[in-house]
Design a protein around this motif. Structure first.
Motif, PDB file in Angstrom:
ATOM      1  N   ILE A  21       0.816  -1.223   0.000  1.00 53.15           N
ATOM      2  CA  ILE A  21       0.000   0.000   0.000  1.00 53.15           C
ATOM      3  C   ILE A  21       0.847   1.269   0.000  1.00 53.15           C
ATOM      4  N   ARG A  22       2.138   1.124  -0.127  1.00 52.04           N
ATOM      5  CA  ARG A  22       2.984   2.323  -0.181  1.00 52.04           C
ATOM      6  C   ARG A  22       2.971   2.890  -1.598  1.00 52.04           C
ATOM      7  N   GLY A  23       3.208   4.194  -1.685  1.00 49.16           N
ATOM      8  CA  GLY A  23       3.355   4.819  -2.994  1.00 49.16           C
ATOM      9  C   GLY A  23       2.106   5.463  -3.556  1.00 49.16           C
ATOM     10  N   GLY A  24       1.015   5.477  -2.830  1.00 50.66           N
ATOM     11  CA  GLY A  24      -0.191   6.148  -3.308  1.00 50.66           C
ATOM     12  C   GLY A  24      -1.071   5.281  -4.180  1.00 50.66           C
ATOM     13  N   ALA A  25      -2.187   5.855  -4.564  1.00 52.44           N
ATOM     14  CA  ALA A  25      -3.224   5.127  -5.292  1.00 52.44           C
ATOM     15  C   ALA A  25      -2.729   4.562  -6.629  1.00 52.44           C
ATOM     16  N   GLN A  26      -1.951   5.338  -7.380  1.00 51.75           N
ATOM     17  CA  GLN A  26      -1.475   4.854  -8.684  1.00 51.75           C
ATOM     18  C   GLN A  26      -0.550   3.655  -8.526  1.00 51.75           C
ATOM     19  N   ALA A  27       0.327   3.716  -7.546  1.00 52.32           N
ATOM     20  CA  ALA A  27       1.244   2.598  -7.312  1.00 52.32           C
ATOM     21  C   ALA A  27       0.474   1.355  -6.871  1.00 52.32           C
ATOM     22  N   ILE A  28      -0.521   1.558  -6.028  1.00 55.38           N
ATOM     23  CA  ILE A  28      -1.325   0.430  -5.553  1.00 55.38           C
ATOM     24  C   ILE A  28      -2.075  -0.210  -6.718  1.00 55.38           C
ATOM     25  N   GLU A  29      -2.707   0.616  -7.531  1.00 52.84           N
ATOM     26  CA  GLU A  29      -3.472   0.097  -8.672  1.00 52.84           C
ATOM     27  C   GLU A  29      -2.579  -0.587  -9.709  1.00 52.84           C
ATOM     28  N   ALA A  30      -1.311  -0.208  -9.776  1.00 49.44           N
ATOM     29  CA  ALA A  30      -0.384  -0.807 -10.740  1.00 49.44           C
ATOM     30  C   ALA A  30       0.033  -2.223 -10.331  1.00 49.44           C
ATOM     31  N   ARG A  31      -0.163  -2.572  -9.079  1.00 51.09           N
ATOM     32  CA  ARG A  31       0.211  -3.905  -8.600  1.00 51.09           C
ATOM     33  C   ARG A  31      -1.000  -4.824  -8.697  1.00 51.09           C
ATOM     34  N   PRO A  32      -0.959  -5.830  -9.561  1.00 51.94           N
ATOM     35  CA  PRO A  32      -2.097  -6.747  -9.676  1.00 51.94           C
ATOM     36  C   PRO A  32      -2.351  -7.462  -8.339  1.00 51.94           C
ATOM     37  N   LEU A  33      -3.617  -7.509  -7.944  1.00 54.48           N
ATOM     38  CA  LEU A  33      -3.985  -8.069  -6.650  1.00 54.48           C
ATOM     39  C   LEU A  33      -3.519  -9.513  -6.479  1.00 54.48           C
ATOM     40  N   VAL A  34      -3.634 -10.320  -7.511  1.00 52.85           N
ATOM     41  CA  VAL A  34      -3.228 -11.723  -7.387  1.00 52.85           C
ATOM     42  C   VAL A  34      -1.720 -11.835  -7.127  1.00 52.85           C
ATOM     43  N   VAL A  35      -0.946 -10.942  -7.725  1.00 49.87           N
ATOM     44  CA  VAL A  35       0.509 -10.934  -7.497  1.00 49.87           C
ATOM     45  C   VAL A  35       0.807 -10.481  -6.072  1.00 49.87           C
TER      46      VAL A  35
END
Length: 115
Positions: free
Chosen positions: A22-36
Protein backbone atom coordinates in the motif's frame (compact mmCIF):
# COMPACT_ATOMS: atom_id res chain seq x y z
CA UNK A 1 13.71 -14.11 25.87
CA UNK A 2 13.62 -16.33 22.78
CA UNK A 3 9.81 -16.05 22.76
CA UNK A 4 9.99 -12.25 22.55
CA UNK A 5 12.75 -12.30 19.92
CA UNK A 6 10.83 -14.76 17.74
CA UNK A 7 7.63 -12.72 18.12
CA UNK A 8 9.48 -9.55 17.11
CA UNK A 9 10.93 -11.24 14.02
CA UNK A 10 7.60 -12.83 13.09
CA UNK A 11 5.87 -9.45 13.37
CA UNK A 12 8.44 -7.85 11.09
CA UNK A 13 7.52 -10.39 8.41
CA UNK A 14 3.77 -10.20 8.99
CA UNK A 15 3.64 -6.41 8.98
CA UNK A 16 5.60 -6.42 5.74
CA UNK A 17 3.31 -9.09 4.25
CA UNK A 18 0.17 -7.14 5.13
CA UNK A 19 1.23 -3.60 4.30
CA UNK A 20 4.17 -3.47 1.82
CA UNK A 21 1.84 -3.15 -1.16
CA UNK A 22 0.00 0.00 0.00
CA UNK A 23 2.98 2.32 -0.18
CA UNK A 24 3.35 4.82 -2.99
CA UNK A 25 -0.19 6.15 -3.31
CA UNK A 26 -3.22 5.13 -5.29
CA UNK A 27 -1.47 4.85 -8.68
CA UNK A 28 1.24 2.60 -7.31
CA UNK A 29 -1.33 0.43 -5.55
CA UNK A 30 -3.47 0.10 -8.67
CA UNK A 31 -0.38 -0.81 -10.74
CA UNK A 32 0.21 -3.90 -8.60
CA UNK A 33 -2.10 -6.75 -9.68
CA UNK A 34 -3.98 -8.07 -6.65
CA UNK A 35 -3.23 -11.72 -7.39
CA UNK A 36 0.51 -10.93 -7.50
CA UNK A 37 0.29 -8.95 -4.26
CA UNK A 38 -1.52 -11.85 -2.58
CA UNK A 39 1.06 -14.38 -3.78
CA UNK A 40 3.99 -12.25 -2.62
CA UNK A 41 2.31 -11.56 0.72
CA UNK A 42 1.67 -15.28 1.30
CA UNK A 43 5.33 -15.99 0.56
CA UNK A 44 6.42 -13.38 3.10
CA UNK A 45 3.87 -14.63 5.65
CA UNK A 46 5.32 -18.14 5.45
CA UNK A 47 8.39 -16.85 7.29
CA UNK A 48 6.12 -15.23 9.88
CA UNK A 49 4.51 -18.59 10.64
CA UNK A 50 7.91 -20.29 10.81
CA UNK A 51 8.77 -17.88 13.64
CA UNK A 52 5.42 -17.35 15.39
CA UNK A 53 4.60 -21.03 15.86
CA UNK A 54 7.90 -21.83 17.63
CA UNK A 55 7.56 -18.60 19.66
CA UNK A 56 4.19 -19.73 20.97
CA UNK A 57 5.40 -23.25 21.69
CA UNK A 58 8.51 -21.99 23.52
CA UNK A 59 6.44 -19.45 25.44
CA UNK A 60 3.94 -22.11 26.52
CA UNK A 61 6.73 -24.46 27.60
CA UNK A 62 8.10 -21.58 29.70
CA UNK A 63 4.81 -21.04 31.52
CA UNK A 64 3.14 -18.35 29.42
CA UNK A 65 -0.62 -18.64 28.97
CA UNK A 66 -2.30 -18.29 25.58
CA UNK A 67 -3.66 -14.92 26.69
CA UNK A 68 -0.22 -13.70 27.67
CA UNK A 69 1.23 -14.82 24.35
CA UNK A 70 -1.53 -13.10 22.37
CA UNK A 71 -1.39 -9.80 24.25
CA UNK A 72 2.42 -9.74 24.09
CA UNK A 73 2.19 -10.40 20.35
CA UNK A 74 -0.27 -7.52 19.94
CA UNK A 75 1.98 -5.13 21.87
CA UNK A 76 4.95 -6.15 19.71
CA UNK A 77 2.84 -5.82 16.57
CA UNK A 78 1.89 -2.28 17.52
CA UNK A 79 5.52 -1.29 18.04
CA UNK A 80 6.59 -2.90 14.75
CA UNK A 81 3.69 -1.35 12.87
CA UNK A 82 4.45 2.11 14.27
CA UNK A 83 7.99 1.90 12.94
CA UNK A 84 6.83 0.46 9.61
CA UNK A 85 4.20 3.16 9.25
CA UNK A 86 6.76 5.93 9.72
CA UNK A 87 9.77 4.42 7.93
CA UNK A 88 8.16 2.58 5.01
CA UNK A 89 4.72 4.11 4.52
CA UNK A 90 5.92 7.63 5.41
CA UNK A 91 2.89 8.31 7.63
CA UNK A 92 3.26 10.33 10.83
CA UNK A 93 2.51 9.08 14.33
CA UNK A 94 -0.17 10.98 16.24
CA UNK A 95 -1.14 11.13 19.90
CA UNK A 96 -3.88 8.54 19.32
CA UNK A 97 -1.27 5.99 18.23
CA UNK A 98 0.52 6.48 21.53
CA UNK A 99 -2.79 6.29 23.43
CA UNK A 100 -3.62 2.99 21.72
CA UNK A 101 -0.16 1.70 22.56
CA UNK A 102 -0.68 2.66 26.21
CA UNK A 103 -3.95 0.69 26.26
CA UNK A 104 -2.25 -2.41 24.81
CA UNK A 105 0.61 -2.10 27.28
CA UNK A 106 -1.95 -1.86 30.10
CA UNK A 107 -3.45 -5.12 28.85
CA UNK A 108 0.01 -6.71 28.92
CA UNK A 109 0.52 -5.48 32.48
CA UNK A 110 -2.85 -6.89 33.57
CA UNK A 111 -2.17 -10.33 32.09
CA UNK A 112 1.35 -10.58 33.48
CA UNK A 113 0.58 -9.17 36.95
CA UNK A 114 0.87 -11.72 39.71
CA UNK A 115 2.79 -14.15 37.49
Amino acid sequence: MSTILLLVLSNLFMTTAWYWHIRGGAQAIEARPLVVVIAISWGIALFEYCLAVPANRIGTLNGWTAGQLKVAQEAIALIIFGGFMVLVLKEPLHWRHFAAFACIMAAVAFLFSGK
